[in-house]
Design an enzyme around this catalytic site. Sequence first.
Site, PDB file in Angstrom:
ATOM      1  CB  CYS B  51     120.300  82.621   0.388  1.00  0.00           C
ATOM      2  SG  CYS B  51     121.813  81.677   0.633  1.00  0.00           S
ATOM      3  CG  HIS B 152     122.156  82.905  -3.602  1.00  0.00           C
ATOM      4  ND1 HIS B 152     121.955  83.546  -2.401  1.00  0.00           N
ATOM      5  CD2 HIS B 152     121.089  83.240  -4.373  1.00  0.00           C
ATOM      6  CE1 HIS B 152     120.818  84.219  -2.451  1.00  0.00           C
ATOM      7  NE2 HIS B 152     120.264  84.045  -3.621  1.00  0.00           N
ATOM      8  CG  ASP B 170     118.556  86.132  -5.852  1.00  0.00           C
ATOM      9  OD1 ASP B 170     118.561  86.063  -4.609  1.00  0.00           O
ATOM     10  OD2 ASP B 170     119.582  86.310  -6.527  1.00  0.00           O
TER      11      ASP B 170
END
Lengths: 214, 214
Positions: B51, B152, B170
């Site tokens: 991520c 994240h 995202d």
Amino acid sequence: SFHRRVLPPSGIAFASTRGRELFAEALAAGTLHCFFKLIEQFCTQAEPAYCGLGTLVMVLNALDIDPGRTWKGPWRWFHEGMLDCCEPLEDIRRRGITFDKLACLARCNGAAVRSVCSGDNAACCGGSSGRVHRFLVVSYSRREFGQTGDGHFSPVGGYHAGSDSVLLLDVARFKYPPHWVGLRALWRALCRTDPDTGKTRGYLLLSARKPGAP
Amino acid sequence: SFHRRVLPPSGIAFASTRGRELFAEALAAGTLHCFFKLIEQFCTQAEPAYCGLGTLVMVLNALDIDPGRTWKGPWRWFHEGMLDCCEPLEDIRRRGITFDKLACLARCNGAAVRSVCSGDNAACCGGSSGRVHRFLVVSYSRREFGQTGDGHFSPVGGYHAGSDSVLLLDVARFKYPPHWVGLRALWRALCRTDPDTGKTRGYLLLSARKPGAP
């Protein structure tokens, strides 16, 4: 080597001042329906000749089709490397993919496909009015736009009525940004013969055969 | 295995009816400046623990930084597999990357970085007002939002004043769509301790040190 290319004046860059104006007007006019789900899946084609596969991955994931097999970890998700059922990936990596083979790949992976060859002389791009869950993929020659290279696939991300232009979400992001092009020029670009097949190009209208299952 | 996850009600999906309303209002209010260049580079993180790398690749390409080395073919372009200077990729693949290491990677690859740890109690997300060429990356705990997983990274794609919320682009697209979250909740999510480092998280403000050169 190259760090991107300058977009020829036949296209209006998405993030430019004029591109943002077109975007705002199209949003207000309701002709960007398809933009939201597609842009969620915007990607860079994984190989320089994977414009067809990159475009198809965008649309399959935007249609929320479950590939029924895992990508990485526990996640079922479309990636170009999984689209190997109609043509060996090594061949696509070297030569790209033809219009008919891309339609075949879309069908094999859970999409309902309406395939229209430009030779059919159908009214092009009606689908760009943008119902969600139905996406338009165009197969065209970049030469019409004065861009380097030739045969290319792009998903259409929206329509702007005032300028009669469509938004091409070009997956060759290392080369050109997404850009607006005139619809008439796009039609001419679709009508150019593909030297590899001897046929004109066309467009695909893709929807999910059965949402959530391949 | 999973085909995506249901987005908990703490987030409003980008392409939902309400998400589109927030988007249109934010666009009209001028708080989506950063959206255009960032969304041009929206990507799926290449590995389940990438991520941080996926987020950084988005921002480096959005900043139009020339990596000074080729990706594939003749193209100079950032890809996660090229971000191997601060931490071995194999380690990142197994454990992800920490906030400080990501800031290091950004600096090594041509970005000017302002790194703010949430412990500093700085005013967060001022950058989300969205000057182009300055992007905000947040490091947070998904737990605050009732999402599965924990640590994240996401780039922030815009701000909506009426609901005081920001758009998280995202990169775990196989899991959640882009979504709007409340700014106060995001701040709490930044203040949660990272169990791997024992420190709270924070945010990065990234710009190009010298546009067009690393």
